[in-house]
Design a protein around this motif. Structure first.
Motif, PDB file in Angstrom:
ATOM      1  N   LEU A 164       0.811  -1.388   0.451  1.00 20.12           N
ATOM      2  CA  LEU A 164      -0.267   0.089   0.383  1.00 20.12           C
ATOM      3  C   LEU A 164       0.882   1.566  -0.267  1.00 20.12           C
ATOM      4  O   LEU A 164       0.536   1.920  -0.368  1.00 20.12           O
ATOM      5  CB  LEU A 164      -0.489   0.022   0.952  1.00 20.12           C
ATOM      6  CG  LEU A 164      -1.561  -1.050   1.198  1.00 20.12           C
ATOM      7  CD1 LEU A 164      -2.591  -0.861   2.853  1.00 20.12           C
ATOM      8  CD2 LEU A 164      -2.896  -0.948   0.006  1.00 20.12           C
ATOM      9  N   TRP A 165       2.250   1.483   0.566  1.00 20.86           N
ATOM     10  CA  TRP A 165       3.053   1.945   0.379  1.00 20.86           C
ATOM     11  C   TRP A 165       3.470   2.758  -0.900  1.00 20.86           C
ATOM     12  O   TRP A 165       3.526   3.908  -0.926  1.00 20.86           O
ATOM     13  CB  TRP A 165       4.501   2.061   2.195  1.00 20.86           C
ATOM     14  CG  TRP A 165       5.192   3.307   1.512  1.00 20.86           C
ATOM     15  CD1 TRP A 165       5.972   3.882   1.020  1.00 20.86           C
ATOM     16  CD2 TRP A 165       4.945   4.338   2.359  1.00 20.86           C
ATOM     17  NE1 TRP A 165       6.601   4.744   1.364  1.00 20.86           N
ATOM     18  CE2 TRP A 165       6.229   5.552   2.138  1.00 20.86           C
ATOM     19  CE3 TRP A 165       3.760   4.918   3.307  1.00 20.86           C
ATOM     20  CZ2 TRP A 165       6.325   6.400   2.920  1.00 20.86           C
ATOM     21  CZ3 TRP A 165       4.025   5.850   3.809  1.00 20.86           C
ATOM     22  CH2 TRP A 165       5.026   6.556   4.120  1.00 20.86           C
ATOM     23  N   ARG A 166       3.727   1.107  -1.352  1.00 26.50           N
ATOM     24  CA  ARG A 166       4.053   1.828  -2.854  1.00 26.50           C
ATOM     25  C   ARG A 166       3.248   1.734  -3.711  1.00 26.50           C
ATOM     26  O   ARG A 166       2.943   2.184  -4.629  1.00 26.50           O
ATOM     27  CB  ARG A 166       5.131   0.212  -3.489  1.00 26.50           C
ATOM     28  CG  ARG A 166       6.144   0.197  -2.666  1.00 26.50           C
ATOM     29  CD  ARG A 166       7.309  -0.865  -3.553  1.00 26.50           C
ATOM     30  NE  ARG A 166       6.334  -1.894  -3.270  1.00 26.50           N
ATOM     31  CZ  ARG A 166       6.533  -2.899  -2.282  1.00 26.50           C
ATOM     32  NH1 ARG A 166       7.236  -3.247  -1.582  1.00 26.50           N
ATOM     33  NH2 ARG A 166       5.621  -4.392  -3.267  1.00 26.50           N
ATOM     34  N   ARG A 167       1.733   2.103  -2.930  1.00 27.56           N
ATOM     35  CA  ARG A 167       0.635   2.126  -4.175  1.00 27.56           C
ATOM     36  C   ARG A 167      -0.375   2.945  -3.616  1.00 27.56           C
ATOM     37  O   ARG A 167      -1.758   2.411  -3.053  1.00 27.56           O
ATOM     38  CB  ARG A 167       0.093   0.590  -4.799  1.00 27.56           C
ATOM     39  CG  ARG A 167       1.019  -0.169  -5.777  1.00 27.56           C
ATOM     40  CD  ARG A 167       0.486  -1.301  -5.786  1.00 27.56           C
ATOM     41  NE  ARG A 167      -1.520  -1.568  -6.602  1.00 27.56           N
ATOM     42  CZ  ARG A 167      -1.618  -2.234  -6.855  1.00 27.56           C
ATOM     43  NH1 ARG A 167      -1.575  -3.734  -6.432  1.00 27.56           N
ATOM     44  NH2 ARG A 167      -2.845  -2.043  -7.736  1.00 27.56           N
ATOM     45  N   LEU A 169      -4.081   3.195  -3.973  1.00 24.38           N
ATOM     46  CA  LEU A 169      -4.348   1.919  -3.868  1.00 24.38           C
ATOM     47  C   LEU A 169      -5.260   1.774  -2.367  1.00 24.38           C
ATOM     48  O   LEU A 169      -5.837   1.726  -1.808  1.00 24.38           O
ATOM     49  CB  LEU A 169      -4.086   0.724  -4.382  1.00 24.38           C
ATOM     50  CG  LEU A 169      -4.819  -1.091  -3.148  1.00 24.38           C
ATOM     51  CD1 LEU A 169      -6.077  -1.552  -3.652  1.00 24.38           C
ATOM     52  CD2 LEU A 169      -3.711  -1.825  -3.935  1.00 24.38           C
ATOM     53  N   ALA A 170      -4.333   2.576  -2.350  1.00 28.82           N
ATOM     54  CA  ALA A 170      -4.566   2.536  -0.203  1.00 28.82           C
ATOM     55  C   ALA A 170      -5.391   3.714   0.296  1.00 28.82           C
ATOM     56  O   ALA A 170      -6.587   3.556   0.841  1.00 28.82           O
ATOM     57  CB  ALA A 170      -3.274   3.532   0.077  1.00 28.82           C
ATOM     58  N   MET A 171      -5.631   4.667  -1.332  1.00 23.94           N
ATOM     59  CA  MET A 171      -6.347   5.543  -1.084  1.00 23.94           C
ATOM     60  C   MET A 171      -8.274   5.183  -1.289  1.00 23.94           C
ATOM     61  O   MET A 171      -8.815   5.612  -0.346  1.00 23.94           O
ATOM     62  CB  MET A 171      -6.605   6.772  -1.317  1.00 23.94           C
ATOM     63  CG  MET A 171      -5.259   7.615  -1.102  1.00 23.94           C
ATOM     64  SD  MET A 171      -5.180   8.558   0.136  1.00 23.94           S
ATOM     65  CE  MET A 171      -6.918   9.440   0.338  1.00 23.94           C
ATOM     66  N   ARG A 172      -7.909   4.433  -2.107  1.00 28.97           N
ATOM     67  CA  ARG A 172      -9.011   3.245  -2.592  1.00 28.97           C
ATOM     68  C   ARG A 172     -10.094   3.065  -1.093  1.00 28.97           C
ATOM     69  O   ARG A 172     -11.109   3.172  -1.061  1.00 28.97           O
ATOM     70  CB  ARG A 172      -8.846   3.087  -4.081  1.00 28.97           C
ATOM     71  CG  ARG A 172     -10.275   2.255  -4.110  1.00 28.97           C
ATOM     72  CD  ARG A 172     -10.415   1.046  -5.098  1.00 28.97           C
ATOM     73  NE  ARG A 172      -9.375   1.263  -6.351  1.00 28.97           N
ATOM     74  CZ  ARG A 172      -9.751   1.811  -7.551  1.00 28.97           C
ATOM     75  NH1 ARG A 172     -11.330   2.250  -7.893  1.00 28.97           N
ATOM     76  NH2 ARG A 172      -9.829   2.478  -8.780  1.00 28.97           N
ATOM     77  N   ILE A 173      -8.611   2.255  -0.962  1.00 31.38           N
ATOM     78  CA  ILE A 173      -9.531   1.755   0.383  1.00 31.38           C
ATOM     79  C   ILE A 173      -9.870   2.819   1.368  1.00 31.38           C
ATOM     80  O   ILE A 173     -11.030   1.557   1.536  1.00 31.38           O
ATOM     81  CB  ILE A 173      -8.712   0.031   0.622  1.00 31.38           C
ATOM     82  CG1 ILE A 173      -8.066  -0.524  -0.296  1.00 31.38           C
ATOM     83  CG2 ILE A 173      -8.496  -0.204   2.565  1.00 31.38           C
ATOM     84  CD1 ILE A 173      -6.637  -1.015   0.185  1.00 31.38           C
TER      85      ILE A 173
END
Length: 573
Positions: free
Chosen positions: A516-519, A522-526
């Motif tokens: 998630l740190w690299r993406r 995707l983290a914001m989407r979750i």
């Protein structure tokens, strides 16, 4: 000179005096308004600063308390991890050779989502449905139907949906049986579930072969000429998704069998036209059926009475008079991270989820009482002929008695040692501790979204039975299992179960923190997915088939010719 409405003054002097006073009054009003606005803005800014400071200080405390409660919700999963780490025997036994054969009983809403998630995890799935259509209780006009013609769901289409398949935006906020069946049949077609479903196939017996550890499933197939043929198949796992509305319960009332009119259960009620100009007594309020039937009959029947034994909290559906309630609006705008944090903290207080008296989704029942369209009567003491006597000493004559008195959970096709009971419940409310390869999908009765809960249970079971999520020992599961009631009642909000499954599934659904740190996208989407959206969508990268905030905004607004009709200054509860 003229007045603002166009009429002339009697004299120029009157006009000058009027407009002089008019100007002075408005000057003073504007000055006072400016001062008031300035003070209100200053006070509001102070409140914002105080609230922000309090939030900054209290948020870590809330996070710690929520984290503590989340660990309590994960007690079963942690026990499974501990059992696996210790090297103790797996309660599932040896993994089956080849593909894992799974029998799913029932192709209603819970059976369909169970089929989808089992297929996604590589199971060899066969789903058996005794009716001639998928949809279960919503299949109006088919054998399994338990709803009436004008029924609508208790929750909005944003909530009672499955992941990656949102309801159509053109549909109303609350779906009737037609849209519900369109949704379920479309869901089955979209994910190619029909090829794994056998219709007109009734499970008559499920037993475990102690030698092989497999389950012998006896299926009765109904042919076109109503002839029955039987076949026995073997499976490694059995999921029962046959539903809770199986066996209608009738009240024990002295003399009811001698009633001169018609007596029927609410599951037999379909349309109000058959009861025109009749005196109808509805027995039982229930979660919605008794209330909805009484309200519908009040427009055609000569009189409608409602007999209630158990007092319940009565709520109107979340959108009343075209205006969404505050509870609905708050739920719709909450991001996932705030919704989970807020509920997990509030769950520490039992009153937030434990519905002691039970809840009825009433539509507009209280207005019908106030307008005397429906008359409330006392508990029935006895029946004689066409006369019903009540415990308060009154009596009335009726033509029809409709009993909205609920259902008993029935699964007689399962061998006795494969059934839950009041002494031996279900681990995580879905897994049989004495034989963990047997599961029961949606045999809880939440006040809220049933479908999201069925999907979460299916996601959990698929990962348990493929070995991804370890189980604790059978003894530990039996100790942690909640009690199982044959008669289901609304004891908890759906969120009570939903968040328990979220905390169990999250480590296996969401990517690792390093990923998630690299993406960050995707983290914001979750984190910022709508809290009301199905859990399976939170980490999904499917932008087309997902619940969006604009969907909830569309539900909250009613427009006509480009103008919003349901504006209100204060949100009703």
């Amino acid at each position: 000179m003229r007045l603002p409405n166009g009429e002339r003054f009697r004299s120029e002097r009157d006009g000058m005096v009027f407009y002089l006073c008019f100007s002075i009054a408005w000057t003073i009003a504007i000055a006072m308004g400016a001062v008031a606005v300035k003070e209100v803005a200053r006070t509001a800014w102070r409140l914002v600063k105080v609230a922000s400071s309090l939030f900054a200080v209290m948020l870590p405390c809330y996070c710690v308390m929520a984290s503590t409660n989340a660990r309590r919700m994960r007690i079963g999963a942690d026990a499974g991890e501990a059992r696996k780490s210790s090297g103790a025997a797996d309660p599932l036994g040896d993994a089956p050779r080849g593909r894992r054969r799974l029998c799913i009983v029932g192709a209603g809403a819970s059976g369909l989502t169970a089929t989808r998630h089992a297929l996604r995890r590589g199971f060899d799935v066969t789903t058996f449905e005794k009716s001639d259509s998928v949809g279960g209780v919503w299949a109006y006009g088919h054998d399994a139907c338990k709803v009436f013609n004008n029924v609508i769901q208790n929750v909005t289409k944003l909530t009672n949906v499955f992941a990656d398949y949102p309801a159509k935006r053109a549909w109303p906020s609350y779906l009737g049986w037609r849209q519900t069946m369109d949704y379920l049949t479309g869901y089955a077609a979209a994910f190619s579930l029909n090829e794994h479903i056998e219709l007109n196939a009734e499970i008559v017996r499920v037993e475990r072969d102690e030698k092989s550890g497999e389950f012998e499933v006896t299926i009765a197939y109904r042919g076109e000429s109503a002839t029955m043929t039987h076949r026995i198949e073997r499976f490694d796992y059995v999921w029962v998704a046959s539903g809770q509305l199986t066996q209608a319960t009738m009240p024990e009332i002295r003399g009811l069998s001698t009633f001169a009119g018609d007596v029927l259960h609410s599951s037999e009620y379909k349309t109000p036209t058959l009861f025109a100009e009749k005196n109808v007594l509805v027995v039982g309020l229930g979660s919605a059926s008794g209330s909805d039937i009484a309200q519908e009959l009040s427009w055609v029947a000569s009189s409608v009475s409602l007999s209630i034994r158990t007092e319940r909290d009565v709520y109107s559906r979340g959108i009343l008079g075209g205006v969404a309630s505050m509870m609905n609006r708050v739920a719709w705008i909450l991001p996932a991270w705030l919704g989970v944090l807020g509920y997990t903290y509030l769950d520490c207080y039992g009153w937030i989820h434990h519905l002691r008296k039970g809840v009825t989704d009433s539509g507009d029942l209280l207005s019908h009482f106030a307008l005397n369209k429906i008359k409330r009567v006392d508990v029935i003491e006895r029946v004689h002929g066409s006369t019903v006597y009540f415990t308060d000493g009154t009596c009335s004559v009726y033509d029809v008695i409709i009993c909205a008195t609920g259902y008993r959970r029935s699964f007689d096709f399962m061998a006795k040692n494969l059934q839950p009971n009041e002494k031996s419940g279900l681990f995580e409310d879905c897994i049989l501790p004495s034989d963990p390869r047997v599961a029961y999908v949606l045999f809880v009765l939440p006040f809220g979204s049933h479908w999201q809960l069925a999907e979460l249970q299916s996601m959990l079971l698929a990962r348990v039975h493929d070995g991804t999520i370890p189980l604790p020992s059978r003894e530990t599961m039996a100790t942690l299992a909640d009690s199982f009631n044959i008669v289901g009642t609304h004891e908890h909000l759906a969120e009570w179960w939903k968040h328990r499954y979220i905390f169990v599934l999250a480590p296996y659904i969401f990517p690792k923190l390093a990923t998630l740190w690299r993406r960050p996208r995707l983290a914001m989407r979750i984190l910022w997915s709508p809290w009301v959206a199905p859990f399976g969508e939170w980490a999904s990268e499917n932008d087309r088939d997902r619940t969006c905030y604009r969907d909830s905004w569309a539900l909250a607004n009613v427009t006509w010719s480009g103008h919003r009709l349901n504006r209100c200054m204060f949100f009703p509860w």
